[in-house]
Design a protein around this motif. Sequence first.
Motif, PDB file in Angstrom:
ATOM      1  N   UNK A  49      -7.151   3.609  -6.342  1.00 14.54           N
ATOM      2  CA  UNK A  49      -5.757   3.499  -5.923  1.00 14.54           C
ATOM      3  C   UNK A  49      -5.038   4.842  -6.060  1.00 14.54           C
ATOM      4  N   UNK A  50      -5.383   5.585  -7.104  1.00 16.44           N
ATOM      5  CA  UNK A  50      -4.801   6.930  -7.224  1.00 16.44           C
ATOM      6  C   UNK A  50      -5.308   7.844  -6.117  1.00 16.44           C
ATOM      7  N   UNK A  51      -6.589   7.681  -5.764  1.00 12.64           N
ATOM      8  CA  UNK A  51      -7.146   8.484  -4.671  1.00 12.64           C
ATOM      9  C   UNK A  51      -6.405   8.210  -3.370  1.00 12.64           C
ATOM     10  N   UNK A  52      -6.093   6.925  -3.137  1.00 11.29           N
ATOM     11  CA  UNK A  52      -5.339   6.596  -1.928  1.00 11.29           C
ATOM     12  C   UNK A  52      -3.931   7.184  -1.983  1.00 11.29           C
ATOM     13  N   UNK A  53      -3.341   7.151  -3.210  1.00 10.12           N
ATOM     14  CA  UNK A  53      -1.975   7.640  -3.356  1.00 10.12           C
ATOM     15  C   UNK A  53      -1.882   9.137  -3.033  1.00 10.12           C
ATOM     16  N   UNK A  54      -2.867   9.902  -3.516  1.00  9.25           N
ATOM     17  CA  UNK A  54      -2.801  11.351  -3.328  1.00  9.25           C
ATOM     18  C   UNK A  54      -3.554  11.815  -2.081  1.00  9.25           C
ATOM     19  N   UNK A  55      -4.487  11.015  -1.601  1.00  9.20           N
ATOM     20  CA  UNK A  55      -5.245  11.382  -0.393  1.00  9.20           C
ATOM     21  C   UNK A  55      -5.233  10.208   0.590  1.00  9.20           C
ATOM     22  N   UNK A  56      -4.105   9.875   1.117  1.00 14.36           N
ATOM     23  CA  UNK A  56      -4.003   8.703   1.999  1.00 14.36           C
ATOM     24  C   UNK A  56      -4.869   8.783   3.248  1.00 14.36           C
ATOM     25  N   UNK A  57      -5.228  10.007   3.670  1.00  7.35           N
ATOM     26  CA  UNK A  57      -6.037  10.153   4.872  1.00  7.35           C
ATOM     27  C   UNK A  57      -7.467   9.638   4.691  1.00  7.35           C
ATOM     28  N   UNK A  58      -7.878   9.354   3.388  1.00 11.39           N
ATOM     29  CA  UNK A  58      -9.222   8.803   3.143  1.00 11.39           C
ATOM     30  C   UNK A  58      -9.336   7.343   3.605  1.00 11.39           C
ATOM     31  N   UNK A  59      -8.206   6.661   3.717  1.00 15.70           N
ATOM     32  CA  UNK A  59      -8.203   5.230   4.024  1.00 15.70           C
ATOM     33  C   UNK A  59      -8.236   5.019   5.531  1.00 15.70           C
ATOM     34  N   UNK A  60      -9.116   4.140   5.978  1.00 16.39           N
ATOM     35  CA  UNK A  60      -9.229   3.771   7.379  1.00 16.39           C
ATOM     36  C   UNK A  60      -8.581   2.401   7.600  1.00 16.39           C
ATOM     37  N   UNK A  61      -7.997   2.195   8.775  1.00 14.42           N
ATOM     38  CA  UNK A  61      -7.296   0.949   9.094  1.00 14.42           C
ATOM     39  C   UNK A  61      -7.939   0.318  10.323  1.00 14.42           C
ATOM     40  N   UNK A  62      -9.004  -0.455  10.107  1.00 15.45           N
ATOM     41  CA  UNK A  62      -9.716  -1.034  11.268  1.00 15.45           C
ATOM     42  C   UNK A  62      -8.997  -2.208  11.898  1.00 15.45           C
ATOM     43  N   UNK A  63      -8.085  -2.854  11.166  1.00 17.62           N
ATOM     44  CA  UNK A  63      -7.430  -4.048  11.684  1.00 17.62           C
ATOM     45  C   UNK A  63      -6.043  -3.720  12.199  1.00 17.62           C
ATOM     46  N   UNK A  64      -5.672  -4.444  13.211  1.00 17.49           N
ATOM     47  CA  UNK A  64      -4.313  -4.334  13.715  1.00 17.49           C
ATOM     48  C   UNK A  64      -3.378  -5.155  12.853  1.00 17.49           C
ATOM     49  N   UNK A  65      -2.129  -4.767  12.854  1.00 18.34           N
ATOM     50  CA  UNK A  65      -1.125  -5.515  12.092  1.00 18.34           C
ATOM     51  C   UNK A  65      -0.950  -6.885  12.730  1.00 18.34           C
ATOM     52  N   UNK A  66      -0.882  -7.880  11.896  1.00 17.26           N
ATOM     53  CA  UNK A  66      -0.700  -9.239  12.401  1.00 17.26           C
ATOM     54  C   UNK A  66      -2.012  -9.993  12.431  1.00 17.26           C
TER      55      UNK A  66
END
Length: 454
Positions: free
Chosen positions: A151-168
């Motif tokens: 979670x800290x990694x995501x906080x400081x390096x948000x570009x590491x997280x991928x978003x495969x799903x659409x909202x909704x």
Amino acid sequence: MLKFDFSNISYSSLKKTGTLWSDLIGSSAMFPLETRIFHSISLGLIVLAGVYIPYNFFEGLYIGSLSACLIALFFSYQYYYSRFQGRQHSNTLFGLTGILIFSVNYFTNSGINGSTDLIWPVYLLLVFAISPYNQHVKWLIVYLLCFLGVHLAELYYPWLVKYPFTVGRGQFIDRVTAFPIPAIAIYIIIKFIRRSYDKEKTVAEEKAIAVELSKEQILLHKDQLEKSNVEKNKLMSIISHDLRTPLMNVQNYLELLNQKELSSAERPELEKYLLKATNNAMEMLSNLLYWSKSQMEGPSVNLAELNLLTVLLGTLEMEKMHASKKDISLIYEISPQLTVIADANMLQLVVRNLISNAVKFTAPGGTIKVAADLLDEECRISVSDNGNGVPEDKQANIFSIKSEPAYGTGNEKGVGLGLVLCKEFTERQGGRIGFETSIGIGSSFFIFIPSASV
């Protein structure tokens, strides 16, 4: 509307399903609880992975599909070697695999907005379920640190997280499909814990019952040993003193007769005393033999339909002669029509002992009455006298082997077995015995035995 018919699902099919599952996870005799839980978890995860591999692939979640494939391969390997090769599963490998897979899944599946956070705590619960207690704190710290790290990694390096799903819709599908993993895992663990608890509870209750039964048996054996000890002491007392004394008297009298010329006036008195001592010794010996035989051979009763007067007439006439020697009148009133169901020898011994006991404690000039009458389906036989009565301190144990012998009105002494035999032989014939007494007025002993009279 679809209709499902459950009437064809038989108990045997359900039983076979339960047996198949038991075969898959192993029996409690072969595997400890932690190992069986591991087998169940492995099977559940393998099945879920088999669903998620094609689902993630067709949804374009190739990393998720690969993760599900790795999970299926890993747990298949661990399950096979644990269940069928007997090798202990690796708690460390299980725990670290979860950290690796869920960390990767966290960054490839929307991070804190995805469904991975639902699975972290449940997987930790699985780790707790299959690992020893002394490792629980270690795994708790490791998982908390790893959870905080990603979670800290995501906080400081948000570009590491991928978003495969659409909202909704995409998020909805992600959450709905992720929920069965923790739900099924919790179900398996709780089921095993409850089953293990119920089993341990049942075992504890059975042990408690066994302890109570053992305690009762010990107390029963204790009572039997105490009774046997009392009987042994009674027997030794009879042999060493009560029976030896009258026999010694007979011996002394015979020596006196042999050594001394007796006058015609002395001889009748001495012979009378000698006969009295002999009769007492014979009565003691007879009761002792009957009692010893009953203790060694146990119950041997020959019940038959008997005419009461016919069976007792010889005994009554004989006891009438014995009573007359003490100047005691014996009268009997028994209807010739009375019939009973009894053992002839036992019934004669009981009545003979009751009359002999009455003679012993009745003073010369007294009266003894034997009567019989029909009460409902029983015949009551009573032996009443106008003797001394039974002292209050002797009434409680009067039919017990613990009773102490007492001296009669003519200084006769028994061995305390007569009434014991009466009680034992009466009960063996399906009857019962009792008495009523008044000090200085007399006693009445009565037995109830089954009647055959209409």
